[in-house]
Motif scaffolding. Structure first.
Motif, PDB file in Angstrom:
ATOM      1  N   MET A 154      56.611 -64.730 -37.394  1.00 49.35           N
ATOM      2  CA  MET A 154      57.604 -64.536 -38.429  1.00 49.35           C
ATOM      3  C   MET A 154      57.389 -65.429 -39.641  1.00 49.35           C
ATOM      4  O   MET A 154      58.020 -65.280 -40.668  1.00 49.35           O
ATOM      5  N   TYR A 155      56.496 -66.419 -39.501  1.00 49.02           N
ATOM      6  CA  TYR A 155      56.321 -67.374 -40.577  1.00 49.02           C
ATOM      7  C   TYR A 155      55.189 -66.957 -41.514  1.00 49.02           C
ATOM      8  O   TYR A 155      54.173 -66.448 -41.092  1.00 49.02           O
TER       9      TYR A 155
ATOM     10  N   ASN B 195      53.561 -77.573 -51.200  1.00 48.49           N
ATOM     11  CA  ASN B 195      53.767 -77.885 -49.780  1.00 48.49           C
ATOM     12  C   ASN B 195      55.250 -78.017 -49.458  1.00 48.49           C
ATOM     13  O   ASN B 195      55.742 -77.502 -48.441  1.00 48.49           O
ATOM     14  N   TYR B 196      55.977 -78.679 -50.343  1.00 47.28           N
ATOM     15  CA  TYR B 196      57.416 -78.874 -50.160  1.00 47.28           C
ATOM     16  C   TYR B 196      58.143 -77.538 -50.127  1.00 47.28           C
ATOM     17  O   TYR B 196      58.985 -77.291 -49.256  1.00 47.28           O
ATOM     18  N   TYR B 197      57.802 -76.649 -51.049  1.00 41.24           N
ATOM     19  CA  TYR B 197      58.489 -75.360 -51.081  1.00 41.24           C
ATOM     20  C   TYR B 197      58.052 -74.448 -49.935  1.00 41.24           C
ATOM     21  O   TYR B 197      58.798 -73.558 -49.532  1.00 41.24           O
ATOM     22  N   ASN B 198      56.882 -74.671 -49.388  1.00 47.87           N
ATOM     23  CA  ASN B 198      56.500 -73.949 -48.170  1.00 47.87           C
ATOM     24  C   ASN B 198      57.399 -74.359 -47.001  1.00 47.87           C
ATOM     25  O   ASN B 198      57.778 -73.532 -46.169  1.00 47.87           O
ATOM     26  N   VAL B 199      57.736 -75.659 -46.952  1.00 52.37           N
ATOM     27  CA  VAL B 199      58.650 -76.149 -45.913  1.00 52.37           C
ATOM     28  C   VAL B 199      60.019 -75.489 -46.069  1.00 52.37           C
ATOM     29  O   VAL B 199      60.589 -74.960 -45.102  1.00 52.37           O
ATOM     30  N   LEU B 200      60.548 -75.510 -47.298  1.00 52.82           N
ATOM     31  CA  LEU B 200      61.856 -74.903 -47.547  1.00 52.82           C
ATOM     32  C   LEU B 200      61.845 -73.412 -47.231  1.00 52.82           C
ATOM     33  O   LEU B 200      62.793 -72.881 -46.635  1.00 52.82           O
ATOM     34  N   TYR B 201      60.782 -72.736 -47.646  1.00 47.84           N
ATOM     35  CA  TYR B 201      60.690 -71.294 -47.446  1.00 47.84           C
ATOM     36  C   TYR B 201      60.660 -70.950 -45.948  1.00 47.84           C
ATOM     37  O   TYR B 201      61.315 -69.998 -45.504  1.00 47.84           O
ATOM     38  N   THR B 202      59.923 -71.728 -45.181  1.00 47.11           N
ATOM     39  CA  THR B 202      59.831 -71.480 -43.735  1.00 47.11           C
ATOM     40  C   THR B 202      61.200 -71.623 -43.067  1.00 47.11           C
ATOM     41  O   THR B 202      61.618 -70.768 -42.274  1.00 47.11           O
TER      42      THR B 202
ATOM     43  N   ASN C  37      67.770 -84.282 -37.190  1.00 49.00           N
ATOM     44  CA  ASN C  37      66.939 -84.124 -35.991  1.00 49.00           C
ATOM     45  C   ASN C  37      65.444 -84.215 -36.296  1.00 49.00           C
ATOM     46  O   ASN C  37      64.609 -83.946 -35.426  1.00 49.00           O
ATOM     47  N   GLY C  38      65.098 -84.572 -37.528  1.00 45.87           N
ATOM     48  CA  GLY C  38      63.709 -84.877 -37.864  1.00 45.87           C
ATOM     49  C   GLY C  38      62.830 -83.699 -38.215  1.00 45.87           C
ATOM     50  O   GLY C  38      61.609 -83.848 -38.325  1.00 45.87           O
ATOM     51  N   TYR C  39      63.404 -82.527 -38.447  1.00 43.14           N
ATOM     52  CA  TYR C  39      62.585 -81.348 -38.722  1.00 43.14           C
ATOM     53  C   TYR C  39      62.005 -81.335 -40.146  1.00 43.14           C
ATOM     54  O   TYR C  39      61.134 -80.523 -40.449  1.00 43.14           O
ATOM     55  N   PHE C  40      62.484 -82.240 -41.009  1.00 45.24           N
ATOM     56  CA  PHE C  40      61.908 -82.370 -42.342  1.00 45.24           C
ATOM     57  C   PHE C  40      60.976 -83.587 -42.430  1.00 45.24           C
ATOM     58  O   PHE C  40      60.479 -83.901 -43.498  1.00 45.24           O
ATOM     59  N   SER C  41      60.773 -84.279 -41.303  1.00 41.24           N
ATOM     60  CA  SER C  41      60.037 -85.544 -41.311  1.00 41.24           C
ATOM     61  C   SER C  41      58.760 -85.455 -40.484  1.00 41.24           C
ATOM     62  O   SER C  41      58.754 -84.869 -39.404  1.00 41.24           O
ATOM     63  N   VAL C  42      57.704 -86.062 -40.991  1.00 38.87           N
ATOM     64  CA  VAL C  42      56.430 -86.056 -40.280  1.00 38.87           C
ATOM     65  C   VAL C  42      56.528 -86.866 -38.986  1.00 38.87           C
ATOM     66  O   VAL C  42      55.738 -86.667 -38.053  1.00 38.87           O
ATOM     67  N   THR C  43      57.513 -87.765 -38.921  1.00 37.88           N
ATOM     68  CA  THR C  43      57.718 -88.588 -37.727  1.00 37.88           C
ATOM     69  C   THR C  43      58.464 -87.855 -36.614  1.00 37.88           C
ATOM     70  O   THR C  43      58.519 -88.324 -35.485  1.00 37.88           O
ATOM     71  N   GLY C  44      59.090 -86.723 -36.954  1.00 36.88           N
ATOM     72  CA  GLY C  44      59.863 -85.987 -35.961  1.00 36.88           C
ATOM     73  C   GLY C  44      61.236 -86.587 -35.717  1.00 36.88           C
ATOM     74  O   GLY C  44      61.949 -86.181 -34.789  1.00 36.88           O
ATOM     75  N   GLU C  45      61.616 -87.561 -36.546  1.00 41.49           N
ATOM     76  CA  GLU C  45      62.959 -88.149 -36.455  1.00 41.49           C
ATOM     77  C   GLU C  45      63.365 -88.603 -37.851  1.00 41.49           C
ATOM     78  O   GLU C  45      62.558 -88.615 -38.778  1.00 41.49           O
TER      79      GLU C  45
ATOM     80  N   GLU D 131      66.197 -74.145 -29.797  1.00 43.73           N
ATOM     81  CA  GLU D 131      65.352 -75.313 -30.055  1.00 43.73           C
ATOM     82  C   GLU D 131      63.865 -74.947 -30.082  1.00 43.73           C
ATOM     83  O   GLU D 131      63.094 -75.455 -30.902  1.00 43.73           O
ATOM     84  N   GLY D 132      63.461 -74.045 -29.193  1.00 41.46           N
ATOM     85  CA  GLY D 132      62.051 -73.635 -29.145  1.00 41.46           C
ATOM     86  C   GLY D 132      61.603 -73.007 -30.455  1.00 41.46           C
ATOM     87  O   GLY D 132      60.484 -73.254 -30.931  1.00 41.46           O
ATOM     88  N   LEU D 133      62.460 -72.211 -31.051  1.00 40.89           N
ATOM     89  CA  LEU D 133      62.145 -71.564 -32.321  1.00 40.89           C
ATOM     90  C   LEU D 133      62.052 -72.593 -33.445  1.00 40.89           C
ATOM     91  O   LEU D 133      61.188 -72.505 -34.323  1.00 40.89           O
ATOM     92  N   LEU D 134      62.945 -73.597 -33.422  1.00 43.65           N
ATOM     93  CA  LEU D 134      62.901 -74.667 -34.420  1.00 43.65           C
ATOM     94  C   LEU D 134      61.612 -75.471 -34.300  1.00 43.65           C
ATOM     95  O   LEU D 134      60.993 -75.822 -35.311  1.00 43.65           O
ATOM     96  N   ILE D 135      61.216 -75.757 -33.077  1.00 50.13           N
ATOM     97  CA  ILE D 135      59.980 -76.505 -32.858  1.00 50.13           C
ATOM     98  C   ILE D 135      58.776 -75.696 -33.341  1.00 50.13           C
ATOM     99  O   ILE D 135      57.840 -76.233 -33.939  1.00 50.13           O
ATOM    100  N   GLU D 136      58.813 -74.393 -33.097  1.00 55.79           N
ATOM    101  CA  GLU D 136      57.741 -73.515 -33.571  1.00 55.79           C
ATOM    102  C   GLU D 136      57.641 -73.572 -35.105  1.00 55.79           C
ATOM    103  O   GLU D 136      56.550 -73.657 -35.667  1.00 55.79           O
ATOM    104  N   GLY D 137      58.784 -73.521 -35.762  1.00 51.33           N
ATOM    105  CA  GLY D 137      58.803 -73.610 -37.216  1.00 51.33           C
ATOM    106  C   GLY D 137      58.303 -74.953 -37.698  1.00 51.33           C
ATOM    107  O   GLY D 137      57.541 -75.038 -38.674  1.00 51.33           O
ATOM    108  N   TYR D 138      58.725 -76.025 -37.019  1.00 45.81           N
ATOM    109  CA  TYR D 138      58.287 -77.378 -37.380  1.00 45.81           C
ATOM    110  C   TYR D 138      56.775 -77.514 -37.232  1.00 45.81           C
ATOM    111  O   TYR D 138      56.097 -78.079 -38.117  1.00 45.81           O
ATOM    112  N   ASN D 139      56.232 -77.020 -36.157  1.00 42.07           N
ATOM    113  CA  ASN D 139      54.781 -77.097 -35.956  1.00 42.07           C
ATOM    114  C   ASN D 139      54.035 -76.314 -37.033  1.00 42.07           C
ATOM    115  O   ASN D 139      52.937 -76.699 -37.450  1.00 42.07           O
TER     116      ASN D 139
END
Length: 344
Positions: free
Chosen positions: A1-2, A88-95, A121-129, A314-322
């Motif tokens: 979907m991404y 890159n930033y707008y790719n994050v927002l778009y996803t 919950n860290g989904y906008f951070s490279v650290t995951g938190e 949560e699984g879908l969010l992690i998929e998007g984050y990855n």
């Protein structure tokens, strides 16, 4: 979907520019100036900036000019890197925008809670938190939202992030400055969504108290978002996960608790407003149709529903984050490199 966010062309005849187009246009203008060996473009000719502001009907605000000034001494390659990191930033927002659509999260308030959940919950951070923490350096002036990629930030970073996300959803929103109650007895959040927030206090820096008091009086000490939601107009505080009711042009109070925020309308309009959304400020100044908003019960119901939905997916969010992790990595690396240059 991404899928990656496309690169739309900027039309020369466009007058009212989106936040994204304004920032890219800033960078492209400077890049073109370097290629033409016209290094006086901004460095020695501030009139160019003023001319740009006038020709775009003041679609450029103070923060956009700040971005221009911050890049005035950069090389052409560094400026092009800015363009890249913005994509890159707008790719994050778009996803995450596409993910919200997939989960049928469309209401503006629900989207605010959605972004709040992702942030803390860290989904906008490279650290995951993510941790609320005052930053020693502002990495790229005019692009405050990018700092969250390193896993920390403050209210202006968060308000800028939410603002960009809502604009991508074609929701009217603007950052608004305010004075947060300093006395703990005057402020309390009685209900918060079940989203864990980490905070880290920095050592108190010495500052001339009269100067701080003057700054706080003029522009406030906090940044939040003013949002138009169909017939409703309200303020959302992503930092403290609070919803505010606008009382008049000077004050707003917390719906999910108690406390009065002093609104800094003039400073907000001069420093942060977008011409597309100035009518939101005008509506408050004229105190026109500002009574309609959400109740505490409605806010609580929205929070519980969205948090439950996101926990279940949560699984879908992690998929998007990855999927957008490499975008976050590029943003983080760019910020870190810029901060290294400042130390030198």
């Amino acid at each position: 979907m991404y899928k990656k966010h496309g690169n739309e062309k900027i039309e020369e005849e466009k007058i009212e520019l989106s936040r994204r187009d304004k920032k890219i246009l800033c960078l492209k203008a400077i890049s073109d100036a370097y290629q033409a060996n016209d290094k006086k473009f901004i460095k020695n000719n501030f009139n160019t900036i003023l001319d740009m502001m006038v020709k775009t009907k003041f679609s450029f605000n103070f923060i956009d000019v700040w971005l221009l000034m911050d890049t005035k001494d950069q090389t052409d390659e560094e400026i092009k890197n800015y363009e890249t990191v913005l994509e890159n930033y707008y790719n994050v927002l778009y996803t995450y925008s596409e993910l919200a659509t997939y989960l049928n999260i469309t209401n503006p308030l629900d989207l605010c809670i959605y972004v709040t959940y992702l942030l803390w919950n860290g989904y906008f951070s490279v650290t995951g938190e993510h941790t609320y923490q005052e930053l020693e350096n502002t990495s790229i002036k005019g692009l405050q939202a990018l700092d969250v990629a390193n896993g920390n930030g403050v209210c202006l970073n968060y308000a800028d992030l939410l603002n960009d996300f809502l604009h991508m959803k074609n929701i009217k929103s603007s950052i608004i400055l305010c004075k947060f109650p300093n006395n703990k007895e005057e402020y309390k959040v009685q209900y918060k969504p079940k989203i864990k927030k980490k905070s880290q206090k920095n050592e108190q820096k010495e500052i001339i108290k009269p100067l701080y008091n003057f700054i706080e009086k003029q522009i406030g000490n906090h940044a939040v978002n003013l949002i138009r939601d169909e017939e409703k107009l309200y303020i959302y505080d992503i930092t403290n996960m609070s919803l505010l009711r606008i009382l008049d042009k000077d004050y707003a109070n917390i719906i999910n608790g108690y406390g009065i925020f002093e609104l800094k309308m003039l400073s907000s309009m001069n420093l942060l407003s977008d011409c597309d959304y100035d009518n939101l400020f005008e509506q408050i100044i004229l105190e026109k149709d500002i009574d309609e908003t959400y109740t505490k019960k409605e806010y609580k119901n929205s929070c519980e529903r969205i948090v439950q939905l996101l926990n279940a997916n949560e699984g879908l969010l992690i998929e998007g984050y990855n999927y957008i992790y490499e975008d976050l990595k590029v943003i983080s690396d760019t910020i870190n490199e810029k901060n290294k240059q400042k130390i030198k």
